[in-house]
Design an enzyme around this catalytic site. Structure first.
Site, PDB file in Angstrom:
ATOM      1  N   SER A 233     -11.579   8.724  -9.085  1.00  0.00           N
ATOM      2  CA  SER A 233     -11.685  10.197  -8.987  1.00  0.00           C
ATOM      3  C   SER A 233     -12.761  10.744  -9.924  1.00  0.00           C
ATOM      4  O   SER A 233     -13.519  11.652  -9.545  1.00  0.00           O
ATOM      5  CB  SER A 233     -10.337  10.864  -9.253  1.00  0.00           C
ATOM      6  OG  SER A 233      -9.709  10.323 -10.385  1.00  0.00           O
ATOM      7  N   HIS A 263      -5.171   4.105  -6.117  1.00  0.00           N
ATOM      8  CA  HIS A 263      -5.434   5.038  -7.231  1.00  0.00           C
ATOM      9  C   HIS A 263      -4.254   6.008  -7.314  1.00  0.00           C
ATOM     10  O   HIS A 263      -3.127   5.575  -7.478  1.00  0.00           O
ATOM     11  CB  HIS A 263      -6.781   5.713  -6.949  1.00  0.00           C
ATOM     12  CG  HIS A 263      -7.353   6.503  -8.082  1.00  0.00           C
ATOM     13  ND1 HIS A 263      -6.930   6.400  -9.375  1.00  0.00           N
ATOM     14  CD2 HIS A 263      -8.350   7.442  -8.101  1.00  0.00           C
ATOM     15  CE1 HIS A 263      -7.641   7.227 -10.148  1.00  0.00           C
ATOM     16  NE2 HIS A 263      -8.495   7.877  -9.389  1.00  0.00           N
ATOM     17  N   HIS A 309      -3.759  -2.740 -13.708  1.00  0.00           N
ATOM     18  CA  HIS A 309      -4.792  -1.737 -13.994  1.00  0.00           C
ATOM     19  C   HIS A 309      -6.152  -2.412 -14.101  1.00  0.00           C
ATOM     20  O   HIS A 309      -6.238  -3.570 -14.513  1.00  0.00           O
ATOM     21  CB  HIS A 309      -4.485  -0.987 -15.299  1.00  0.00           C
ATOM     22  CG  HIS A 309      -5.177   0.325 -15.377  1.00  0.00           C
ATOM     23  ND1 HIS A 309      -6.432   0.461 -15.912  1.00  0.00           N
ATOM     24  CD2 HIS A 309      -4.810   1.552 -14.940  1.00  0.00           C
ATOM     25  CE1 HIS A 309      -6.802   1.727 -15.818  1.00  0.00           C
ATOM     26  NE2 HIS A 309      -5.841   2.405 -15.232  1.00  0.00           N
ATOM     27  N   ARG A 318       0.934   6.183 -21.200  1.00  0.00           N
ATOM     28  CA  ARG A 318       1.409   7.328 -20.394  1.00  0.00           C
ATOM     29  C   ARG A 318       2.743   6.964 -19.728  1.00  0.00           C
ATOM     30  O   ARG A 318       3.615   7.795 -19.562  1.00  0.00           O
ATOM     31  CB  ARG A 318       0.350   7.712 -19.358  1.00  0.00           C
ATOM     32  CG  ARG A 318      -0.992   8.112 -20.005  1.00  0.00           C
ATOM     33  CD  ARG A 318      -2.088   8.278 -18.974  1.00  0.00           C
ATOM     34  NE  ARG A 318      -2.342   7.048 -18.240  1.00  0.00           N
ATOM     35  CZ  ARG A 318      -3.117   6.966 -17.164  1.00  0.00           C
ATOM     36  NH1 ARG A 318      -3.723   8.047 -16.707  1.00  0.00           N
ATOM     37  NH2 ARG A 318      -3.307   5.815 -16.557  1.00  0.00           N
ATOM     38  N   ASP A 364       1.639   5.505 -12.994  1.00  0.00           N
ATOM     39  CA  ASP A 364       2.338   5.857 -11.757  1.00  0.00           C
ATOM     40  C   ASP A 364       3.723   5.215 -11.637  1.00  0.00           C
ATOM     41  O   ASP A 364       4.482   5.555 -10.728  1.00  0.00           O
ATOM     42  CB  ASP A 364       1.496   5.446 -10.543  1.00  0.00           C
ATOM     43  CG  ASP A 364       0.210   6.235 -10.485  1.00  0.00           C
ATOM     44  OD1 ASP A 364       0.237   7.423 -10.848  1.00  0.00           O
ATOM     45  OD2 ASP A 364      -0.824   5.669 -10.096  1.00  0.00           O
TER      46      ASP A 364
HETATM   47  N1  CMX Z   1       0.752  -6.232  -7.322  1.00  0.00           N
HETATM   48  C1  CMX Z   1       0.253  -7.294  -6.659  1.00  0.00           C
HETATM   49  N2  CMX Z   1      -0.974  -7.788  -6.840  1.00  0.00           N
HETATM   50  C2  CMX Z   1      -1.724  -7.207  -7.775  1.00  0.00           C
HETATM   51  C3  CMX Z   1      -1.264  -6.130  -8.543  1.00  0.00           C
HETATM   52  C4  CMX Z   1       0.021  -5.617  -8.265  1.00  0.00           C
HETATM   53  N3  CMX Z   1       0.532  -4.552  -8.897  1.00  0.00           N
HETATM   54  N4  CMX Z   1      -2.234  -5.756  -9.404  1.00  0.00           N
HETATM   55  C5  CMX Z   1      -3.282  -6.586  -9.174  1.00  0.00           C
HETATM   56  N5  CMX Z   1      -2.973  -7.452  -8.184  1.00  0.00           N
HETATM   57  C6  CMX Z   1      -3.840  -8.468  -7.580  1.00  0.00           C
HETATM   58  C7  CMX Z   1      -5.034  -7.793  -6.950  1.00  0.00           C
HETATM   59  O1  CMX Z   1      -4.701  -7.242  -5.664  1.00  0.00           O
HETATM   60  C8  CMX Z   1      -6.024  -8.927  -6.888  1.00  0.00           C
HETATM   61  O2  CMX Z   1      -5.670  -9.756  -5.820  1.00  0.00           O
HETATM   62  P1  CMX Z   1      -6.790 -10.442  -4.876  1.00  0.00           P
HETATM   63  O3  CMX Z   1      -7.672 -11.198  -5.817  1.00  0.00           O
HETATM   64  O4  CMX Z   1      -5.988 -11.281  -3.954  1.00  0.00           O
HETATM   65  O5  CMX Z   1      -7.495  -9.295  -4.212  1.00  0.00           O
HETATM   66  C9  CMX Z   1      -5.723  -9.660  -8.198  1.00  0.00           C
HETATM   67  O6  CMX Z   1      -4.377  -9.302  -8.559  1.00  0.00           O
HETATM   68  C10 CMX Z   1      -6.647  -9.329  -9.330  1.00  0.00           C
HETATM   69  O7  CMX Z   1      -6.630  -7.922  -9.531  1.00  0.00           O
HETATM   70  P2  CMX Z   1      -6.894  -7.309 -10.987  1.00  0.00           P
HETATM   71  O8  CMX Z   1      -8.244  -7.704 -11.424  1.00  0.00           O
HETATM   72  O9  CMX Z   1      -5.752  -7.613 -11.879  1.00  0.00           O
HETATM   73  O10 CMX Z   1      -6.807  -5.749 -10.675  1.00  0.00           O
HETATM   74  P3  CMX Z   1      -7.959  -4.817 -10.087  1.00  0.00           P
HETATM   75  O11 CMX Z   1      -8.754  -4.294 -11.232  1.00  0.00           O
HETATM   76  O12 CMX Z   1      -8.693  -5.455  -8.975  1.00  0.00           O
HETATM   77  O13 CMX Z   1      -7.082  -3.635  -9.455  1.00  0.00           O
HETATM   78  C11 CMX Z   1      -5.336  -2.044  -9.371  1.00  0.00           C
HETATM   79  C12 CMX Z   1      -6.402  -2.702 -10.245  1.00  0.00           C
HETATM   80  C13 CMX Z   1      -4.707  -0.883 -10.141  1.00  0.00           C
HETATM   81  C14 CMX Z   1      -5.991  -1.497  -8.099  1.00  0.00           C
HETATM   82  C15 CMX Z   1      -4.250  -3.112  -9.011  1.00  0.00           C
HETATM   83  O14 CMX Z   1      -3.627  -3.547 -10.187  1.00  0.00           O
HETATM   84  C16 CMX Z   1      -3.217  -2.602  -8.022  1.00  0.00           C
HETATM   85  O15 CMX Z   1      -3.450  -2.660  -6.812  1.00  0.00           O
HETATM   86  N6  CMX Z   1      -2.042  -2.097  -8.537  1.00  0.00           N
HETATM   87  C17 CMX Z   1      -1.052  -1.509  -7.658  1.00  0.00           C
HETATM   88  C18 CMX Z   1      -1.467  -0.104  -7.257  1.00  0.00           C
HETATM   89  C19 CMX Z   1      -1.423   0.858  -8.429  1.00  0.00           C
HETATM   90  O16 CMX Z   1      -0.460   0.910  -9.164  1.00  0.00           O
HETATM   91  N7  CMX Z   1      -2.489   1.677  -8.576  1.00  0.00           N
HETATM   92  C20 CMX Z   1      -2.513   2.749  -9.565  1.00  0.00           C
HETATM   93  C21 CMX Z   1      -3.469   2.488 -10.711  1.00  0.00           C
HETATM   94  C22 CMX Z   1      -3.493   3.676 -11.657  1.00  0.00           C
HETATM   95  C23 CMX Z   1      -4.210   4.823 -11.014  1.00  0.00           C
HETATM   96  O17 CMX Z   1      -5.426   4.729 -10.771  1.00  0.00           O
HETATM   97  O18 CMX Z   1      -3.574   5.816 -10.703  1.00  0.00           O
END
Ligand code: CMX
Length: 426
Positions: A233, A263, A309, A318, A364
């Site tokens: 964002s 996000h 994250h 938070r 979240d």
């Molecule tokens: N559940 C399952 N798998 C997860 C995970 C979770 N909560 N968090 C990370 N992973 C996976 C990723 O999907 C990725 O898998 P692939 O390699 O198969 O694609 C792997 O672990 C590595 O990811 P990462 O480097 O740890 O995390 P990223 O920086 O790529 O992504 C985020 C960060 C937040 C998108 C991810 O942790 C996620 O999808 N979390 C769940 C959604 C969420 O809570 N989002 C809110 C974030 C806060 C916000 O912006 O509001």
């Protein structure tokens, strides 16, 4: 007593001078390198942006202008806005003057209601919020002054005007979206005697036992306000704003990014997941049941929302703040108890996955259960609250970017072939 604008006007020249000297004396020094993995990996960790409103360190979490968020949880959202913009918390007089200014700006143009009323009844609340912001673009002070031909050094002033108009109106618009979209009855007028968080709670029309809902809304608006410059964002708002599109265009775009499930939408997805747990086990599950449920989610190829994250490597402070709120005000609520249990169990599961870099909860993971407790059961709406809070941070960033005279953003992209040749790949 200085107004917000006067305070900024007094501070900006020194900041501009500092950056000018930095570029002059150290402009060619290297601060970051980019690997092939980072090019294909969402630029994770690449240092190519400046954001002075806040910083997120992997091991500490959010600091707004150098103050850890845990030390700001008793502040009002208006104080945070002042802090984001000026780098200092306001004194009582300054806070009072900002609150007075914001109250005058709360009036939402009538055409916003016409547009919202004309939208399909099942529109997502984030679509309604983004549309409402975009439609107000026609009244942008920046746009008008730009057309009249203002100097570049003045760009920040009308951007501040637009920001204050937006920040003041957003809770009014957001509350109206809640009432319209979920058939809660007519809009409830703003109460000029209330601060931003309390007024928002009042306009939602939900029960406010012992003032707890307004306490939650203040906390919510404070915690989500900013998270440095590279999250979707903030980044999107920055990129669009760098084309000198006014802040209405830029914020609307940023909100569209916030509406993504990776996000801001994660908070609605998170509560959905918590309620699935509750339904499946008829209440708070055992650790073993929850562990199995988490594995089932992962094995189905889904993420566990609210966990992980891109930057953080510890429990999000938070989340800690929301957890503390829940323990204080609704410890007996089974939905909150499930959230607390997930915190005990899920990090262990995600650690076993190994690929997940951060197994800990983000902001979240806990917020939805608290909203649910106070009667806001429509979780499609939750990201809207995130949005009106985040507007304070990204718009403050826009004001500072204009003050520093930052240019249009235009990183270089390359083809996969170019990378292959450059690294000597076959
Ligand atoms: N559940 C399952 N798998 C997860 C995970 C979770 N909560 N968090 C990370 N992973 C996976 C990723 O999907 C990725 O898998 P692939 O390699 O198969 O694609 C792997 O672990 C590595 O990811 P990462 O480097 O740890 O995390 P990223 O920086 O790529 O992504 C985020 C960060 C937040 C998108 C991810 O942790 C996620 O999808 N979390 C769940 C959604 C969420 O809570 N989002 C809110 C974030 C806060 C916000 O912006 O509001």
């Amino acid at each position: 007593m200085a107004s917000l604008k006067e305070k900024l006007a007094a501070k900006i020249p020194a900041e501009v001078e500092e950056v000018r000297n930095l570029i002059k004396e150290h402009g060619d020094k290297v601060v970051s390198q980019v690997t092939v993995k980072q090019v294909f990996g969402g630029m994770r960790g690449v240092k190519g942006l400046v954001c002075n409103t806040s910083l997120v360190e992997p091991d500490r979490g959010l600091e707004i202008r150098g103050i850890p968020i845990a030390k700001l949880t008793d502040k009002l959202p208006e104080e945070i806005l002042w802090l984001l913009l000026t780098g200092e918390l306001p004194n009582q007089e300054e806070l009072a003057s900002l609150q007075e200014d914001l109250k005058i700006r709360r009036k939402v143009p009538e055409y916003v209601w016409d547009v919202l009323n004309a939208m399909p009844a099942d529109s997502h609340p984030m679509t309604m919020l983004s549309t409402a912001v975009l439609v107000m673009e026609k009244d942008s002070v920046f746009k008008k002054r730009y057309q009249e031909g203002m100097k570049k050094t003045e760009y920040w002033e009308p951007t501040l005007e637009d920001t204050l108009d937006l920040v003041a109106r957003l809770p009014v618009i957001a509350a109206a979206i809640y009432r319209q979209r979920f058939n809660k009855g007519p809009r409830i007028p703003s109460n000029p005697d209330l601060d931003m968080g309390a007024d928002y709670a009042h306009m939602l029309g939900l029960p406010n036992p012992n003032g707890e809902l307004e306490k939650l809304m203040r906390l919510y608006l404070v915690l989500h306000s900013d998270h440095e410059g590279g999250n979707v964002s903030a980044f999107v708002t920055n990129i669009v704003g760098s084309a000198l599109s006014n802040i209405y265009y830029a914020l609307s775009a940023g909100l569209n990014g916030l509406a993504g499930p990776l996000h801001g939408l994660a908070n609605q997805e998170c509560l959905r997941w918590v309620l699935m747990v509750q339904e499946k086990f008829g209440g708070v599950p055992t650790d073993e049941q929850l562990r199995q449920f988490a594995w089932d989610t992962l094995n189905a190829g889904k993420v566990i929302p609210g966990y992980g994250h891109a930057v953080l490597r510890v429990t999000d402070p938070r989340f800690d703040a929301f957890l503390a709120f829940g323990k204080k005000y609704c410890a007996d609520d089974p939905v909150f108890q499930i959230v607390a249990k997930i915190f005990d169990v899920v990090p262990g599961v995600l650690k076993q996955l190994q690929k997940v870099k951060d197994p800990w909860p983000n902001v979240d993971a806990g917020s939805g259960a608290l909203l649910y407790h106070y009667g806001m059961k429509e979780f499609d709406y939750y990201t809207v609250i995130f949005g009106i809070s985040r507007a304070m941070g990204v718009c403050s960033q826009a004001v500072m970017n204009r003050a520093l005279g930052l240019p249009i953003v235009r990183p270089k992209s390359v083809t996969t072939d170019w990378i292959k040749k450059t690294v000597g790949a076959a």
